[in-house]
Design a protein around this motif. Structure first.
Motif, PDB file in Angstrom:
ATOM      1  N   VAL A  21     -30.341 -68.047   5.778  1.00  0.00           N
ATOM      2  CA  VAL A  21     -29.287 -68.532   6.674  1.00  0.00           C
ATOM      3  C   VAL A  21     -27.928 -68.459   5.988  1.00  0.00           C
ATOM      4  CG1 VAL A  21     -28.408 -70.556   7.893  1.00  0.00           C
ATOM      5  CG2 VAL A  21     -30.847 -70.019   7.977  1.00  0.00           C
ATOM      6  N   LEU A  22     -27.874 -68.871   4.709  1.00  0.00           N
ATOM      7  CA  LEU A  22     -26.615 -68.824   3.964  1.00  0.00           C
ATOM      8  C   LEU A  22     -26.115 -67.386   3.810  1.00  0.00           C
ATOM      9  CD1 LEU A  22     -27.269 -71.480   1.161  1.00  0.00           C
ATOM     10  CD2 LEU A  22     -25.610 -71.644   3.030  1.00  0.00           C
ATOM     11  N   ALA A  23     -27.054 -66.462   3.572  1.00  0.00           N
ATOM     12  CA  ALA A  23     -26.664 -65.056   3.439  1.00  0.00           C
ATOM     13  C   ALA A  23     -26.075 -64.542   4.748  1.00  0.00           C
ATOM     14  CB  ALA A  23     -27.874 -64.219   3.032  1.00  0.00           C
ATOM     15  N   GLU A  24     -26.711 -64.926   5.865  1.00  0.00           N
ATOM     16  CA  GLU A  24     -26.197 -64.512   7.175  1.00  0.00           C
ATOM     17  C   GLU A  24     -24.822 -65.117   7.428  1.00  0.00           C
ATOM     18  OE1 GLU A  24     -29.208 -65.809   9.831  1.00  0.00           O
ATOM     19  OE2 GLU A  24     -30.536 -64.091   9.465  1.00  0.00           O
ATOM     20  N   ARG A  25     -24.686 -66.405   7.092  1.00  0.00           N
ATOM     21  CA  ARG A  25     -23.394 -67.075   7.275  1.00  0.00           C
ATOM     22  C   ARG A  25     -22.331 -66.446   6.372  1.00  0.00           C
ATOM     23  NH1 ARG A  25     -25.779 -68.708  10.988  1.00  0.00           N
ATOM     24  NH2 ARG A  25     -26.003 -70.854  11.765  1.00  0.00           N
ATOM     25  N   GLY A  26     -22.749 -66.070   5.136  1.00  0.00           N
ATOM     26  CA  GLY A  26     -21.812 -65.451   4.200  1.00  0.00           C
ATOM     27  C   GLY A  26     -21.297 -64.126   4.727  1.00  0.00           C
ATOM     28  N   ALA A  27     -22.211 -63.324   5.285  1.00  0.00           N
ATOM     29  CA  ALA A  27     -21.813 -62.031   5.847  1.00  0.00           C
ATOM     30  C   ALA A  27     -20.877 -62.238   7.036  1.00  0.00           C
ATOM     31  CB  ALA A  27     -23.054 -61.254   6.277  1.00  0.00           C
ATOM     32  N   PHE A  28     -21.181 -63.247   7.847  1.00  0.00           N
ATOM     33  CA  PHE A  28     -20.347 -63.543   9.011  1.00  0.00           C
ATOM     34  C   PHE A  28     -18.950 -63.989   8.582  1.00  0.00           C
ATOM     35  CE2 PHE A  28     -19.001 -66.673  12.307  1.00  0.00           C
ATOM     36  CZ  PHE A  28     -18.812 -65.774  13.348  1.00  0.00           C
ATOM     37  N   LEU A  29     -18.904 -64.854   7.527  1.00  0.00           N
ATOM     38  CA  LEU A  29     -17.609 -65.325   7.019  1.00  0.00           C
ATOM     39  C   LEU A  29     -16.808 -64.176   6.415  1.00  0.00           C
ATOM     40  CD1 LEU A  29     -18.659 -68.705   5.363  1.00  0.00           C
ATOM     41  CD2 LEU A  29     -17.253 -68.409   7.411  1.00  0.00           C
ATOM     42  N   ALA A  30     -17.492 -63.256   5.733  1.00  0.00           N
ATOM     43  CA  ALA A  30     -16.803 -62.097   5.147  1.00  0.00           C
ATOM     44  C   ALA A  30     -16.191 -61.241   6.243  1.00  0.00           C
ATOM     45  CB  ALA A  30     -17.788 -61.279   4.316  1.00  0.00           C
ATOM     46  N   GLU A  31     -16.925 -61.080   7.346  1.00  0.00           N
ATOM     47  CA  GLU A  31     -16.416 -60.298   8.475  1.00  0.00           C
ATOM     48  C   GLU A  31     -15.203 -60.980   9.098  1.00  0.00           C
ATOM     49  OE1 GLU A  31     -16.232 -56.963  10.654  1.00  0.00           O
ATOM     50  OE2 GLU A  31     -17.693 -57.375   9.065  1.00  0.00           O
ATOM     51  N   LEU A  32     -15.292 -62.314   9.218  1.00  0.00           N
ATOM     52  CA  LEU A  32     -14.149 -63.065   9.755  1.00  0.00           C
ATOM     53  C   LEU A  32     -12.933 -62.945   8.840  1.00  0.00           C
ATOM     54  CD1 LEU A  32     -15.786 -66.394  11.040  1.00  0.00           C
ATOM     55  CD2 LEU A  32     -14.880 -64.507  12.415  1.00  0.00           C
ATOM     56  N   GLU A  33     -13.197 -62.940   7.522  1.00  0.00           N
ATOM     57  CA  GLU A  33     -12.103 -62.809   6.556  1.00  0.00           C
ATOM     58  C   GLU A  33     -11.392 -61.467   6.733  1.00  0.00           C
ATOM     59  OE1 GLU A  33      -9.695 -64.412   3.643  1.00  0.00           O
ATOM     60  OE2 GLU A  33     -11.415 -65.370   4.611  1.00  0.00           O
ATOM     61  N   LYS A  34     -12.174 -60.402   6.963  1.00  0.00           N
ATOM     62  CA  LYS A  34     -11.586 -59.081   7.192  1.00  0.00           C
ATOM     63  C   LYS A  34     -10.739 -59.076   8.464  1.00  0.00           C
ATOM     64  CE  LYS A  34     -15.259 -56.390   4.935  1.00  0.00           C
ATOM     65  NZ  LYS A  34     -16.339 -55.393   5.152  1.00  0.00           N
ATOM     66  N   GLU A  35     -11.277 -59.710   9.515  1.00  0.00           N
ATOM     67  CA  GLU A  35     -10.546 -59.761  10.779  1.00  0.00           C
ATOM     68  C   GLU A  35      -9.252 -60.562  10.617  1.00  0.00           C
ATOM     69  OE1 GLU A  35     -13.105 -61.250  13.801  1.00  0.00           O
ATOM     70  OE2 GLU A  35     -14.530 -59.583  13.670  1.00  0.00           O
ATOM     71  N   LYS A  36      -9.332 -61.651   9.809  1.00  0.00           N
ATOM     72  CA  LYS A  36      -8.136 -62.453   9.564  1.00  0.00           C
ATOM     73  C   LYS A  36      -7.077 -61.637   8.833  1.00  0.00           C
ATOM     74  CE  LYS A  36      -7.525 -65.037   6.082  1.00  0.00           C
ATOM     75  NZ  LYS A  36      -7.598 -66.041   4.991  1.00  0.00           N
ATOM     76  N   ASP A  37      -7.518 -60.895   7.794  1.00  0.00           N
ATOM     77  CA  ASP A  37      -6.579 -60.068   7.027  1.00  0.00           C
ATOM     78  C   ASP A  37      -5.944 -59.002   7.918  1.00  0.00           C
ATOM     79  OD1 ASP A  37      -7.151 -61.531   4.785  1.00  0.00           O
ATOM     80  OD2 ASP A  37      -8.618 -60.087   3.984  1.00  0.00           O
ATOM     81  N   ALA A  38      -6.766 -58.424   8.789  1.00  0.00           N
ATOM     82  CA  ALA A  38      -6.243 -57.390   9.696  1.00  0.00           C
ATOM     83  C   ALA A  38      -5.227 -57.992  10.653  1.00  0.00           C
ATOM     84  CB  ALA A  38      -7.398 -56.751  10.468  1.00  0.00           C
ATOM     85  N   ALA A  39      -5.517 -59.214  11.127  1.00  0.00           N
ATOM     86  CA  ALA A  39      -4.601 -59.882  12.055  1.00  0.00           C
ATOM     87  C   ALA A  39      -3.286 -60.217  11.362  1.00  0.00           C
ATOM     88  CB  ALA A  39      -5.259 -61.149  12.605  1.00  0.00           C
ATOM     89  N   LEU A  40      -3.359 -60.698  10.118  1.00  0.00           N
ATOM     90  CA  LEU A  40      -2.144 -61.031   9.372  1.00  0.00           C
ATOM     91  C   LEU A  40      -1.309 -59.778   9.106  1.00  0.00           C
ATOM     92  CD1 LEU A  40      -3.552 -63.628   6.793  1.00  0.00           C
ATOM     93  CD2 LEU A  40      -2.024 -64.086   8.725  1.00  0.00           C
ATOM     94  N   THR A  41      -1.994 -58.688   8.769  1.00  0.00           N
ATOM     95  CA  THR A  41      -1.284 -57.420   8.528  1.00  0.00           C
ATOM     96  C   THR A  41      -0.569 -56.962   9.793  1.00  0.00           C
ATOM     97  OG1 THR A  41      -2.922 -56.783   6.874  1.00  0.00           O
ATOM     98  CG2 THR A  41      -1.572 -55.019   7.816  1.00  0.00           C
ATOM     99  N   TYR A  42      -1.233 -57.120  10.931  1.00  0.00           N
ATOM    100  CA  TYR A  42      -0.638 -56.725  12.213  1.00  0.00           C
ATOM    101  C   TYR A  42       0.590 -57.577  12.523  1.00  0.00           C
ATOM    102  CZ  TYR A  42      -0.052 -56.364  17.255  1.00  0.00           C
ATOM    103  OH  TYR A  42       0.491 -56.211  18.509  1.00  0.00           O
ATOM    104  N   ILE A  43       0.454 -58.910  12.279  1.00  0.00           N
ATOM    105  CA  ILE A  43       1.577 -59.817  12.562  1.00  0.00           C
ATOM    106  C   ILE A  43       2.773 -59.477  11.680  1.00  0.00           C
ATOM    107  CG2 ILE A  43       2.341 -62.222  12.403  1.00  0.00           C
ATOM    108  CD1 ILE A  43      -0.535 -63.024  13.208  1.00  0.00           C
ATOM    109  N   GLU A  44       2.515 -59.232  10.391  1.00  0.00           N
ATOM    110  CA  GLU A  44       3.599 -58.899   9.463  1.00  0.00           C
ATOM    111  C   GLU A  44       4.274 -57.582   9.867  1.00  0.00           C
ATOM    112  OE1 GLU A  44       1.826 -58.828   5.639  1.00  0.00           O
ATOM    113  OE2 GLU A  44       1.608 -61.011   5.483  1.00  0.00           O
TER     114      GLU A  44
END
Length: 209
Positions: free
Chosen positions: A181-204
């Motif tokens: 479960v933790l591994a699945e959550r970790g992968a999900f959080l990593a994906e969210l982190e990428k989406e967050k970085d992409a969103a911040l890059t777009y905003i900037e």
């Protein structure tokens, strides 16, 4: 646990209309002519240990456990160990039995649980009857080892070890499931982190336009 049976009292059990015996610590021998009731003493001990097999008690029917001149039978045993306990088992004409522990009415399971710390229970080979020594010799090594372990009290610890290992296995399974479960959550959080970085890059990028 060190202990000894210090007293036995019989009332209406087999050949004993009324009798009692006090036993000192250490080795005790019961002697007497044939028919004196020596075997009935061991039957009484089996009986109070919770024996339910009439064959083991050398009887064909329950009524044979009760003296012909009595309407019921009872055995009282006193055990001296880390503390003193008195256990009583009574059998009535209808075959029903009841237990008392230190003067209190208890269930069969409660009575036998009080005896268990001393290794006193049905099937624990506390009493070796006629013919059983030969039976032990003729058994295969595995069966003999199980009997010796039971008499020595080792089997009790083996059962506890088995239960502990079983519980450990369940805990390890839960840990493995939690890791998945933790591994699945970790992968999900990593994906969210990428989406967050992409969103911040777009905003900037949008702000600099």
């Amino acid at each position: 646990m060190p202990f000894h049976i210090s007293h036995l009292k019989f009332r209406g059990f087999k050949s004993f209309k009324s009798a009692e015996a006090t036993f000192p610590e250490g080795f005790v021998a019961i002697a007497g002519p044939n028919g004196a009731g020596k075997s009935n003493v061991t039957d009484a001990i089996r009986f109070i240990f919770g024996e339910t097999s009439l064959k083991a008690l050398r009887a064909k029917k329950t009524a044979e456990l009760i003296n012909l001149n009595c309407s019921s039978a009872e055995i009282v045993m006193t055990i001296e160990g880390d503390r003193r306990i008195e256990i009583r088992r009574i059998i009535r004409e209808d075959g029903s039995t009841k237990y008392e522990l230190d003067g209190r009415h208890v269930t069969r399971d409660q009575a036998l649980e009080a005896l268990r710390p001393y290794g006193l229970e049905v099937g624990a080979h506390n009493i070796i009857g006629q013919g059983q020594v030969q039976n032990l010799v003729e058994r295969n090594p595995k069966d003999r080892r199980q009997i010796i372990d039971a008499v020595a009290g080792i089997s009790e610890f083996e059962e506890k070890k088995k239960d502990a290992m079983s519980e450990l296995g369940r805990v390890e399974n839960k840990i493995s499931e939690a890791k998945v479960v933790l591994a699945e959550r970790g992968a999900f959080l990593a994906e969210l982190e990428k989406e967050k970085d992409a969103a911040l890059t777009y905003i900037e990028a949008k702000q600099t336009m």
